[in-house]
Design a protein around this motif. Sequence first.
Motif, PDB file in Angstrom:
ATOM      1  N   GLY A  96      82.042 -20.673 -26.648  1.00  0.00           N
ATOM      2  CA  GLY A  96      81.026 -20.180 -25.736  1.00  0.00           C
ATOM      3  C   GLY A  96      81.697 -19.480 -24.585  1.00  0.00           C
ATOM      4  N   ASN A 124      82.367 -18.890 -20.594  1.00  0.00           N
ATOM      5  CA  ASN A 124      82.398 -19.488 -19.262  1.00  0.00           C
ATOM      6  C   ASN A 124      81.594 -18.599 -18.318  1.00  0.00           C
ATOM      7  N   ASP A 128      81.433 -18.404 -15.151  1.00  0.00           N
ATOM      8  CA  ASP A 128      82.103 -17.873 -13.953  1.00  0.00           C
ATOM      9  C   ASP A 128      83.048 -16.729 -14.292  1.00  0.00           C
ATOM     10  N   SER A 129      83.713 -16.839 -15.432  1.00  0.00           N
ATOM     11  CA  SER A 129      84.730 -15.840 -15.772  1.00  0.00           C
ATOM     12  C   SER A 129      84.230 -14.803 -16.765  1.00  0.00           C
ATOM     13  N   LEU A 175      84.710 -15.249 -19.790  1.00  0.00           N
ATOM     14  CA  LEU A 175      85.692 -15.338 -20.875  1.00  0.00           C
ATOM     15  C   LEU A 175      85.252 -16.380 -21.910  1.00  0.00           C
ATOM     16  N   TYR A 187      94.075 -24.060  -6.630  1.00  0.00           N
ATOM     17  CA  TYR A 187      94.003 -22.592  -6.667  1.00  0.00           C
ATOM     18  C   TYR A 187      95.018 -22.092  -5.651  1.00  0.00           C
ATOM     19  N   LEU A 235      88.210 -12.433   1.083  1.00  0.00           N
ATOM     20  CA  LEU A 235      87.732 -13.700   0.542  1.00  0.00           C
ATOM     21  C   LEU A 235      88.767 -14.414  -0.316  1.00  0.00           C
ATOM     22  N   HIS A 236      89.496 -13.675  -1.152  1.00  0.00           N
ATOM     23  CA  HIS A 236      90.517 -14.298  -2.003  1.00  0.00           C
ATOM     24  C   HIS A 236      91.921 -13.851  -1.609  1.00  0.00           C
ATOM     25  N   PRO A 294      79.069 -12.337   1.865  1.00  0.00           N
ATOM     26  CA  PRO A 294      78.805 -11.696   0.566  1.00  0.00           C
ATOM     27  C   PRO A 294      78.971 -12.641  -0.621  1.00  0.00           C
ATOM     28  N   HIS A 295      79.397 -13.867  -0.352  1.00  0.00           N
ATOM     29  CA  HIS A 295      79.616 -14.791  -1.478  1.00  0.00           C
ATOM     30  C   HIS A 295      78.510 -15.830  -1.536  1.00  0.00           C
ATOM     31  N   LEU A 329      87.147 -30.388 -12.769  1.00  0.00           N
ATOM     32  CA  LEU A 329      88.425 -30.078 -13.405  1.00  0.00           C
ATOM     33  C   LEU A 329      88.788 -28.611 -13.212  1.00  0.00           C
ATOM     34  N   ASP A 330      87.796 -27.769 -13.005  1.00  0.00           N
ATOM     35  CA  ASP A 330      88.040 -26.390 -12.578  1.00  0.00           C
ATOM     36  C   ASP A 330      87.475 -26.221 -11.183  1.00  0.00           C
ATOM     37  N   HIS A 360      85.994 -23.581  -9.908  1.00  0.00           N
ATOM     38  CA  HIS A 360      84.625 -23.152 -10.185  1.00  0.00           C
ATOM     39  C   HIS A 360      84.242 -23.849 -11.477  1.00  0.00           C
ATOM     40  N   SER A 417      76.101 -13.812  -6.386  1.00  0.00           N
ATOM     41  CA  SER A 417      77.424 -14.431  -6.415  1.00  0.00           C
ATOM     42  C   SER A 417      77.363 -15.949  -6.400  1.00  0.00           C
ATOM     43  N   ARG A 457      77.273 -19.483  -7.846  1.00  0.00           N
ATOM     44  CA  ARG A 457      77.801 -19.900  -9.140  1.00  0.00           C
ATOM     45  C   ARG A 457      77.036 -21.044  -9.785  1.00  0.00           C
TER      46      ARG A 457
END
Lengths: 481, 481
Positions: free
Chosen positions: A148, A150, A152-153, A155, A240, A253-254, A364-365, A373-374, A376, A395, A397
């Motif tokens: 499946g 993710n 957030d990503s 991916l 992170y 932000l990042h 903006p977030h 465990l993650d 996000h 944005s 999540r």
Amino acid sequence: MSQLGFLQIGKGFRVDLVMHKENRFKVWNNFKLKYPNINLNGKCILVKGTPTTYRDDTDHEELTRQESYFHYLFGVKEPDFYGAIDLSNGNSYLFAPKLPPAFAVWMGEIKNNQYWKDHYKVEDCFYVEDIEKTLKSLNCDTVCVISGVNTDSGLAHQGAPFEGISNFKVDKDLLFPVIQNARVVKSDKELDVMRYVAAESAKAHSEIMRIVKPGMSEFQLESHFRHLIYCNSGCRNVSYTCICGSGPNGAILHYGHAGAPNDKLIKEGEMLMFDMGGEYHCYGADISRSFPVSGRFTEEQREVYSSVLASQQAVMDAMKAGVSWPDMHRLANRVICEQLKKYNFLKGDIEDMMANYVGALFMPHGLGHLLGLDTHDVGGYPEGTSRSTEPGLKSLRYGGLLEKNMVITVEPGIYFIRAVLEPAFLNPQVNIFLNEEKIRKFLDFGGIRIEDDVIVLENGIENMSRGCPRSIEDIEALMNS
Amino acid sequence: MSQLGFLQIGKGFRVDLVMHKENRFKVWNNFKLKYPNINLNGKCILVKGTPTTYRDDTDHEELTRQESYFHYLFGVKEPDFYGAIDLSNGNSYLFAPKLPPAFAVWMGEIKNNQYWKDHYKVEDCFYVEDIEKTLKSLNCDTVCVISGVNTDSGLAHQGAPFEGISNFKVDKDLLFPVIQNARVVKSDKELDVMRYVAAESAKAHSEIMRIVKPGMSEFQLESHFRHLIYCNSGCRNVSYTCICGSGPNGAILHYGHAGAPNDKLIKEGEMLMFDMGGEYHCYGADISRSFPVSGRFTEEQREVYSSVLASQQAVMDAMKAGVSWPDMHRLANRVICEQLKKYNFLKGDIEDMMANYVGALFMPHGLGHLLGLDTHDVGGYPEGTSRSTEPGLKSLRYGGLLEKNMVITVEPGIYFIRAVLEPAFLNPQVNIFLNEEKIRKFLDFGGIRIEDDVIVLENGIENMSRGCPRSIEDIEALMNS
Ligand SMILES: [Mn+2]
Ligand SMILES: [Mn+2]
């Protein structure tokens, strides 16, 4: 060294690995509840752990960080494992890599399958090369794998390819929604690990407030944080890359990535925006604190800081099980607009600002995200739900209602981002709300974010990161103590 | 923040990025020298930098560490770049990712291609999406990519796939031997970076000797080292996972990995074996020191330590340009055998021991390896050469003659490894040399390695890691100061 059946680093939290047995039971149980009409005989779950990986084509071995779903179910810290759950009876199995004898010379004692069985509390342990044989002996004909995207990503999960998989039916639909959802609400044992890592991370943030002074480079505080959280608390990894923005960098932000590696000198008078968290047994913390390097807030800093704090406090006061998270995002935005109006950054009617997403120009977030465990954490938009397309909210999540024992971050912020504000000054739909003259004075101010990690309770929240001060008075007291 | 054209982290070494322009020139020049009869018109080199990567299927962005070949040629710290060298004239080009405007909000200012051109000192910079168009406009019809097997890992390089590559001839043979070989002998500018990172890493090792005491966990020294080398010296990464073995763990050559994460308590009376190095602008150090946690060597510790030191010193005294590295490995082995005989671990004739590889029972690894952008740097076994199959020597990562301005580690060791020694006690070919009774007393001793990073000179060596003491007297003096 950890005792059999436990994970403990130094004097850090002692994790009873039965936690993962409970997680496996939860997934098995939820599977049965979700699919009451499916015959479980002949079906098993198979998940693949992180393989040993090397940097590019070299023999530089990366430090293994277990894949989160595999970790959730089995808690194994070593690479190259697989795990299975027999859905007919809930029994669990591990498959360990068969290591050549020379491994002992380079990597240490080779543990046997009896050790893995006892340590990780599974029914039995076999070699990876025997997966096919073992599953067949369990009468398994259908392998359910994680498959499946993710949310957030974007991916896709890689499933669990193994030698001999073509001799089984592979089901890619049943498991994903069950295991993704299982991770959203934490168990009591998981909450204890998360309380530990949040409290230790908050402690390290407090220490950073004491250490920082003008003339230091931002990365030196990243270094201090990583050291404090590892040396004192046993967190070998941060959850992170540390964000250590000073002055204008607080509005990125990042910030902190390889292209902007926390390498600015911190100057007298600047605000700092530090977003950092430790990771213990793969469970993470995610905490942000903003404060003046001088240890005393100026009038300008006070205006912006107290606005963010008011927003965060309003949300924390309103949160409890059953509340809509998008509503909390809107509440955070509303308080930010009210505060910015109070301090003459904004003008006009609050409802009009809300209708025109003026809050998103400064934040903006999203207000916050599931944590586990993650950083996000998974499960923000399970099947049947979808993201808003509105500014700011798009944005966010997590788009659902808060549930008891969810862990979520509460992290409103106000940032002065040229790339956002310069176009806004020219946009007639929003520039009518902007006091351009005042805002322009803050274009090098940076940004402020206050982020805490909270557990949702029946009637409120538990703030796990409360150990690090948030009020102006407490921060000033700490920094001048 | 680094100045245009330079890389500097905090008060760390200021790298003039012209270093990479020199590297590009060297590769271009060596290419022409190696292939004097090949027409260079229409040929260019294309290399791919590290892409942005995420952990598994999550949005957890990994901290970019540039691929070593790409870094060698271009020195770019940001992800998602490509680079080209026009072989017809030596001109160099970068290809930058085209970033969406929203990138600025999350990641910071978007730099334009003029900035990249000036900062990284290339002839021009375009977008990655324009690689095909650009190469065509340079009249390039053949793209030379890196394609070959790393002799330390056995892994193949991934080349430089790009959109439109099928419209070019792709040559996979010409470039690899040239660029691999170029990295073996370091330039003056590279040596300066390596001197810096070795000296700073040696300083951090010295500090560790002062800090350590019984009751600490091994990982706390890993934490201290990572902090010292980052906070003081600007090394965000270590060049490999820290090995912090105490007591018996000193005999596990690659201790410290996820399955054995430096988590033992350090006990009174133990020897420590710490192998740690910082990385600056991707150039690494690789230094090992062994010392008693008490700060005073016992008689037993003295015997083993002085044996390893004698072996290392003999090699260092013999090293210079033109000397065979396998001969140095044999020399190290011989001295170890002599010393172990002197202290009654071994008995019998030294030549017989050498013929039966008795030294490899105590030092199963190679004497040392090339060092540079990778800890086990490339070029150890270029085409036409092959590895020995003899015990010990088969693990030697460089099989040729020493050349001026090579950087190589000198790291003999003596380890008491049950997995090696128990079979040896039963093996009639070697047990005749073993004083089993004495050796058995050392089975929990662990191991000793002394590792320095040296530059090969015309008539000797420069020991870049000399800042950290090696002699028993100097170590005891430092630890008791
Ligand atoms: Mn967060
Ligand atoms: Mn080495």
